[in-house]
Design an enzyme around this catalytic site. Structure first.
Site, PDB file in Angstrom:
ATOM      1  N   LYS A 225     -44.521  -0.437  41.343  1.00  0.00           N
ATOM      2  CA  LYS A 225     -43.442  -1.080  42.080  1.00  0.00           C
ATOM      3  C   LYS A 225     -43.331  -0.569  43.515  1.00  0.00           C
ATOM      4  CE  LYS A 225     -40.904  -3.014  38.259  1.00  0.00           C
ATOM      5  NZ  LYS A 225     -39.675  -3.091  37.470  1.00  0.00           N
ATOM      6  N   ARG A 265     -43.340   0.968  30.589  1.00  0.00           N
ATOM      7  CA  ARG A 265     -44.060  -0.305  30.710  1.00  0.00           C
ATOM      8  C   ARG A 265     -44.985  -0.210  31.912  1.00  0.00           C
ATOM      9  NH1 ARG A 265     -43.531  -5.166  33.472  1.00  0.00           N
ATOM     10  NH2 ARG A 265     -43.945  -7.075  32.274  1.00  0.00           N
TER      11      ARG A 265
END
Length: 286
Positions: A225, A265
């Site tokens: 991210k 994840r």
């Protein structure tokens, strides 16, 4: 600090003696991380099986990009992308979750073999989602969410991000349970990168242990991210491409595991699988 008791278990899913690793299969042409690489059903199924061979405990299949600014796909297209991949992986014995904000996609995916619904909106995007999950009697990931991708950056305004995320997640979790989803099937996710700037994400990672106040297992999805790109690049510099953030992702995976996360994840499984095992060994030696 981190124990199996803190990590928690989820009714309807296997129990792991450490933080679990959830591998990501994006069946999309426009994912921020690997858009288009697994758009073909056969390639997507093979990729999911490869992730399992690399150490993934479960595989999360999604057919709609949720990167900032992304537009939604229609329901029929999402179904076309997701259901065959879920069916293919489930037929190979893989523990499959479906990443969707649509109740009908969740229903069809569960019928195809998915055993977990991962809704980044926590049931807010589709009012039929909570009753559908309750009827299916499968676990449900409730993520902190403030709106769709097109507008979420404008909603990244907080006075105390940890307290506000905790409070908003509690409200959403209560609504999900009131809607019929069994509390022991609920997983919470702080929503790193969703309506959050890099300082917000870092603060949440630093205070993951406080989310245990909600009393439910915690999923942490930091993989590749933007906030990791900011950390790696430094002030004012160009962010490295998403696929160059895997070592940083593994670092967060180790921190999350040590903070008692139930699962992480990730797109690249190998390094994170190692990281959570090291974290478990450190727990055992403490």
């Amino acid at each position: 600090m981190s124990t199996t008791r803190t990590r928690g278990t989820v009714r309807g899913l296997p129990e792991w003696d450490r933080c679990a690793v959830m591998g990501v299969v994006n069946v999309t042409p426009d994912s921020f991380s690997d858009g288009g690489r697994w758009f073909d059903t056969t390639a997507a199924v093979k990729h999911g099986l490869d992730l399992v061979s690399e150490g993934a405990d479960l595989v999360d299949v999604g057919g709609e990009s949720t990167r900032p600014g992304a537009s939604r796909v229609d329901e029929s297209e999402e179904l076309r992308r997701v259901v065959p991949v879920v069916k293919g992986l489930a037929s190979e014995g893989v523990t499959v979750s479906v990443d969707t904000m649509r109740a009908r996609v969740a229903e069809k995916a569960v019928a195809a073999g998915a055993v977990l619904v991962n809704d980044v909106s926590g049931g807010l995007a589709d009012l039929d989602m909570i009753p559908a999950v309750a009827a299916a009697e499968v676990p449900f990931v409730v993520m902190h969410w403030r709106g769709f991708s097109e507008s979420m950056n404008s909603r990244a305004v907080y006075e105390d991000v940890v307290a506000e995320v905790l409070d908003e997640l509690r409200q959403r979790m209560d609504a999900v349970v009131a809607g019929g989803v069994a509390p022991e099937r609920v997983v919470i996710d702080p929503g790193l990168g969703f309506a959050k700037l890099a300082p917000h994400d870092l603060a949440l990672v630093a205070h993951l242990d406080e989310l245990h106040a909600l009393g439910r297992p915690l999923l942490v999805a930091a993989s590749r991210k933007r906030f990791l790109g900011h950390v790696l690049a430094g002030p004012g510099a160009t962010l490295p491409p998403a696929r160059e953030r895997d070592a940083a992702t593994a670092a967060v995976s180790a921190l999350a595991a040590r903070a008692g996360a139930w699962a992480v994840r990730v797109h690249e499984v190998g390094a994170t699988a190692d990281a959570v095992r090291v974290a478990r060994a450190v727990e055992g030696a403490a």
